[in-house]
Design a protein around this motif. Structure first.
Motif, PDB file in Angstrom:
ATOM      1  N   VAL A 152      -4.106  -7.847  -2.184  1.00 19.18           N
ATOM      2  CA  VAL A 152      -3.124  -7.135  -3.010  1.00 19.18           C
ATOM      3  C   VAL A 152      -3.223  -7.689  -4.422  1.00 19.18           C
ATOM      4  O   VAL A 152      -3.228  -8.910  -4.615  1.00 19.18           O
TER       5      VAL A 152
ATOM      6  N   LYS B 116      -5.175  -3.364  -2.171  1.00 18.05           N
ATOM      7  CA  LYS B 116      -4.074  -2.540  -2.667  1.00 18.05           C
ATOM      8  C   LYS B 116      -3.687  -2.988  -4.081  1.00 18.05           C
ATOM      9  O   LYS B 116      -3.801  -4.169  -4.427  1.00 18.05           O
TER      10      LYS B 116
ATOM     11  N   ALA C 137      -1.219   1.716  -5.278  1.00 21.16           N
ATOM     12  CA  ALA C 137      -0.270   1.991  -4.203  1.00 21.16           C
ATOM     13  C   ALA C 137       1.121   2.221  -4.778  1.00 21.16           C
ATOM     14  O   ALA C 137       1.889   3.041  -4.265  1.00 21.16           O
TER      15      ALA C 137
ATOM     16  N   GLU D  23       9.289  -1.411  -1.951  1.00 19.77           N
ATOM     17  CA  GLU D  23       7.991  -1.223  -1.305  1.00 19.77           C
ATOM     18  C   GLU D  23       6.917  -2.098  -1.952  1.00 19.77           C
ATOM     19  O   GLU D  23       6.070  -2.677  -1.265  1.00 19.77           O
TER      20      GLU D  23
ATOM     21  N   LEU E 207       4.840  -5.147  -0.118  1.00 21.91           N
ATOM     22  CA  LEU E 207       3.376  -5.139  -0.100  1.00 21.91           C
ATOM     23  C   LEU E 207       2.826  -6.453  -0.638  1.00 21.91           C
ATOM     24  O   LEU E 207       1.932  -7.059  -0.027  1.00 21.91           O
ATOM     25  N   TYR E 208       3.362  -6.919  -1.759  1.00 18.34           N
ATOM     26  CA  TYR E 208       2.867  -8.172  -2.342  1.00 18.34           C
ATOM     27  C   TYR E 208       3.112  -9.348  -1.395  1.00 18.34           C
ATOM     28  O   TYR E 208       2.252 -10.219  -1.226  1.00 18.34           O
TER      29      TYR E 208
ATOM     30  N   GLY F 239       1.015  -8.404   2.275  1.00 23.35           N
ATOM     31  CA  GLY F 239      -0.275  -7.707   2.315  1.00 23.35           C
ATOM     32  C   GLY F 239      -1.493  -8.583   2.387  1.00 23.35           C
ATOM     33  O   GLY F 239      -2.616  -8.086   2.283  1.00 23.35           O
TER      34      GLY F 239
END
Length: 960
Positions: free
Chosen positions: A416, A444, A464, A535, A539-540, A543
């Motif tokens: 990420v 991502k 993303a 979100e 993710l960070y 991910g």
């Protein structure tokens, strides 16, 4: 020192290196060779010194297997497979030279040559053509075929040949001649795999196949091509060739040096013919760029010989006088007398220096030494503070050192990537290409930026999440991301307990978990939907390897230091520090921003980031320099200007910086410069600051000097002289002459001796020398006894400061507010083709892409004001006004406008304010309240400025 140095292997192995740890042993032409699993037979052969003929293969792109020239025979296998696409296997017995292979290769070459113009004697690639080389390698001496239809004859039987395509010379730097194309697809693959632009394709089928740039009717100039040069470098013939090679001839020698543009620090081979530079070719063993480049580094070096360069020193009594060319001796006497007179009359604090982030470490070190050891004060500042001083403060407070934590290779292991306030496709394009390659492999991307930059969505790359925050709300967004990580339990508790201060973390966690810091609470403030923030945070945090890269959109704010601290908090919260693929990485804007910081260019710090108040540090330098060093911090640039207006600051030596164009609140900068009695500008051109100068000392380009640059990944790279300085002296020599004219006794004979002094006095550079750099290629500091080959990844096992420090990041709104008079927010940035204030790139063919600064306006805001595409608009703030043309785009949100600052006739900084970062005085370029309205042309201020600049640049003929 040697000038001509290529100490690294520069061979083309045909295919990229394999990264497997498993080793495979095979036999090639009777020679046993052991290579990593996944290596091609072609590369394995090259590693033993056996060259297999090839045309479509090169080690910068993946194997393709189309030319059928690299065929081999393998015992126990049928057929003749292509060696570029055939991987090694244990125990293979490969033959590269057999009678059947010779016959096949010769036949293949005959077909290529039958549809190729045999104008080798007059071809620009003569002596540098792989098709020519391979014809010799396979022993082709005669061609049995006479092609009836060809691609290289304009006419056939008196009629126009439909297969013939005219040369495309639209690009200012290279030509495309389709008549010489062998359809090897190397250029197409380089555009895809190396650059990631996907601008080229193969159009047509069979005999009709040819490389095409864009759609039907497109040229290389009108297409999506970004002129990085990867296609030109990959081309094995003269299909794609530099115009400089056509005009000058084939280069005869090469010198490895480092690009003087952005902070990526690309290594290049400067290929020469005599003392004339023919072309700059990215060096495949350059560890920052890995053989890639951008349009600036690859092609925009013509400014070095531009007619505008000033090559003789000039002086004048008053800034209203014309310039008078003088000898170097006379210039030094005049300058030294003026500066000594000011010190005697007004005191040693009345003068100072500005170092340059474009000059070498050695040159920058001497300039700060000039003010400390000769002027006897600490009045030294640099554009590095104007752009990235919050990095120094924020990372210094949290991690213990003010620099990026990784090398650029690290991005290949990221899962990420979060980009905050940076536009790498324009500002750091070679790094952006490496990032896009990783994204195409599945990583991502999260982008936090007011604009929809090119990295948000492009060919085969899409973020993303894009968080289009309102300018000035960085702290609120970063803290909201941390809020989600803490309240949802996504932090890495083991890392925090082991590597950070747990009590400080608990205090920080209590602060960040407060509902006022939630995405929902700050949504109206930031303009970013709460769900998007949540979100992105998830993710960070979850991910995998998470890396953060940030730029001036973070630092150039009133809370720039707070945002950097917030970014460091995010990395520590998630354990994304101290290993490959993670980290916190500032993308430095200029080639030596990191180095100018390292060299002690700040008024409160000596080289190595050590405060002037510390007795032990001062003692070290006092013993080496033989002078007493002031223990009080000196003046920053804005303080110098304030003091000049007040009448207490009288003299300035400014090397390689154009503060009138680059610093905020142009009116105030001009007033400060005009109030000084001796302004010394040391530069290549009569820049905007020189309008107010009394002495002009001509500078030397990076092509004319020896030294080092330190890039954004702390990599110290050698800069090597490829031609003699056209002004007669390197910049370090000019500074030394001035110091000695003022009574010093400096006797450096070469920049390597300056680096030896830096290494002696600066712990992080202790193991650095020119000899060591020549041996290793480059070194990332810290380099010392513990890490003699440098430190690619920082903070492994422990932070430099010991325990990582969590710090609260309270959001405080900037004092720059919108309102009825100024309802819009202006933010600024860079564009790919231009660099900083444009002094270099504006004097190259790069102006074909960007010949003026334009104002990006959302169509809604434009419609409300009666503004159409291309209209002149007046851009007004509380500080000033200017005019420029408008372009309508939804890349910016309603309420936000954007421009660049590359052209002095716009002077975008005439509207920026003097608000700055609370900790470091870094100017708040990114948030200016403005209004826009239709205009008929340049403002009165622009007309007055142009007239003043014209008067200030008059040069009298040299005295007989």
């Amino acid at each position: 020192m040697k000038d001509f140095i290529i100490p690294w292997d520069d061979r083309d192995y045909g295919t990229p290196a394999a990264k497997s740890q498993k080793q495979i042993t095979l036999t090639i032409d009777g020679f046993e060779v052991t290579v990593p699993e996944g290596t091609s037979i072609m590369r394995a052969a090259a590693m033993t010194g056996i060259s297999i003929p090839k045309l479509c293969a090169t080690d910068s792109v993946e194997a393709f297997g189309s030319c059928r020239l690299c065929l081999v025979q393998i015992e126990g296998r049928n057929g003749t497979p292509a060696s570029c696409t055939t991987p090694v296997a244990e125990g293979l017995k490969v033959h590269t030279q057999t009678e059947p292979l010779k016959k096949l290769r010769k036949g293949v070459m005959e077909l290529y040559i039958s549809d190729h113009p045999l104008d080798c004697l007059t071809c620009a690639a003569n002596g540098d053509c792989e098709l020519q080389d391979m014809a010799g390698a396979v022993g082709l001496r005669d061609v049995r075929y006479e092609a009836v239809d060809t691609h290289f004859r304009p006419r056939h039987n008196g009629e126009a040949n439909p297969q013939y395509m005219v040369k495309d010379g639209s690009n200012p730097y290279f030509d495309y001649d389709p008549s010489k194309c062998i359809v090897c697809s190397r250029c197409v693959r380089a555009c895809e795999e190396v650059q990631g632009t996907f601008a080229l394709t193969i159009q047509g089928r069979g005999f009709d196949s040819r490389v095409s740039a864009g759609g039907k009717g497109d040229t290389f100039l009108s297409s999506d091509c970004v002129s990085c040069g990867a296609c030109v470098q990959a081309c094995p013939t003269a299909t794609l060739v530099e115009k400089s090679v056509v005009e000058i001839g084939t280069p005869e020698r090469a010198i490895i040096t480092t690009c003087a543009y952005c902070g990526v620090g690309c290594s290049f081979k400067a290929e020469m013919r005599g003392d004339e530079l023919v072309r700059m070719v990215p060096h495949k063993d350059g560890k920052a760029n890995r053989g890639h480049s951008c349009v600036k580094g690859r092609f925009a070096w013509g400014y070095a010989t531009h007619k505008d360069r000033i090559l003789n020193p000039m002086i004048r009594d008053k800034i209203t006088d014309p310039w008078q060319e003088v000898s170097w001796d006379e210039a030094m006497r005049f300058t030294a007398d003026r500066m000594k007179g000011l010190i005697e009359k007004h005191g040693r604090q009345s003068v100072g220096v500005i170092t340059s982030s474009r000059c070498t470490n050695e040159e920058t070190y001497l300039v700060q030494k000039l003010t400390r050891a000769v002027f006897l004060n600490n009045n030294t500042d640099t554009c590095a503070r104007v752009c990235h001083s919050p990095t120094g403060y924020g990372l210094g407070q949290t991690f213990g050192t003010s620099a990026g934590t990784q090398d650029f290779d690290s991005v290949e292991q990221s899962d990420v990537v979060m980009i905050i306030g940076a536009n790498p496709t324009d500002g750091h394009p070679v790094f952006a290409s490496r990032l896009k390659k990783r994204l195409r492999k599945g990583a991502k991307l999260i982008v936090v930026d007011p604009r929809r930059t090119d990295i948000v969505e492009g060919p085969h790359v899409k973020a993303a999440h894009h968080l289009p925050l309102r300018p000035g709300t960085n702290v609120a967004i970063v803290t909201a991301i941390a809020h989600v990580i803490v309240t949802e339990g996504l932090m890495d508790e083991e890392f925090i307990r082991t590597r950070c201060d747990w009590d400080e973390f608990q205090d920080y966690a209590e602060f960040v978990a407060d509902e006022k810091n939630s995405p929902e609470a700050v949504e109206e403030l930031t303009g970013v939907k709460a769900q998007t923030v949540r979100e992105a945070a998830r993710l960070y945090a979850t991910g995998g390897n998470g890396a953060i890269y940030y730029g001036l959109g973070v630092t150039e704010h009133s809370q720039g230091s707070t945002t950097v601290i917030g970014i460091a908090n995010l990395a520590m919260l998630t354990g994304n520090i101290g290993k490959p693929g993670v980290g916190v990485n500032p993308l430095r804007g200029q080639n030596n921003v990191q180095g100018s910081c390292d060299m002690g260019s700040f008024p409160h710090e000596l080289p190595g980031y050590r405060h002037v108040k510390n007795d032990d540090v001062r003692d070290l330098f006092q013993n080496a320099w033989g002078v007493k060093i002031d223990n009080e911090p000196g003046l920053r640039i804005p303080n110098m200007l304030d003091a000049a207006v007040e009448g207490t600051f009288k003299g300035l030596y400014c090397q390689g910086e154009d503060i009138l164009q680059s610093d905020p609140d142009t009116h105030h900068v001009a007033a400060g410069l005009a109030a000084m009695e001796c302004v010394i500008v040391h530069d290549l051109f009569l820049n905007e600051t020189a309008n107010y100068a009394h002495v002009f000392l001509p500078g030397s380009t990076f092509l004319e000097k020896d030294g080092t640059f330190t890039n954004a990944e702390r990599r110290i790279n050698r800069v090597r002289k490829v031609m003699a300085p056209k002004n007669g002296y390197g910049d370090w020599e000019v500074t030394q002459m001035l110091a000695n004219a003022m009574g010093a006794n400096w006797n450096y004979a070469h920049p390597s001796q300056i680096m030896d002094e830096i290494a002696l006095l600066t712990p992080s550079f202790a193991g650095v020398s020119f000899e060591r750099l020549d041996e290793l290629g480059s070194i990332q500091w810290p380099c010392n006894e513990a890490t003699p080959e440098g430190t690619p990844t920082m903070h492994i096992g422990a932070f430099v400061r010991g325990k990582g420090k969590f710090i609260r990041t309270e959001y405080v709104a900037t004092d720059e507010k919108t309102g009825p008079r100024f309802p819009l927010l202006l933010t600024t940035g860079r564009i790919l083709s231009q660099y900083n204030v444009g002094a270099q790139t504006r004097r190259t063919a790069n102006v074909i892409w960007h010949d003026q600064d334009v104002l990006e306006i959302h169509p809604h805001d434009a419609e409300n004001r009666g503004i159409h595409e291309g209209d002149y608009v007046r851009l007004t703030s509380r500080a000033g006004e200017t005019t420029l043309r408008a372009t309508l785009t939804d890349r910016v949100s309603p309420g936000v406008v954007y421009t660049t600052f590359h052209h002095p006739d716009t002077q975008a900084n005439v509207v920026t304010t003097d608000y700055s970062d609370w900790a470091t005085n870094c100017p708040e370029y990114k948030v200016t309240a403005v209004q826009i309205a239709p205009s008929n042309g340049p403002s009165q201020w622009q007309e007055d400025y142009t007239a003043q600049a014209e008067m200030a640049r008059r040069i009298l003929p040299a005295a007989e």
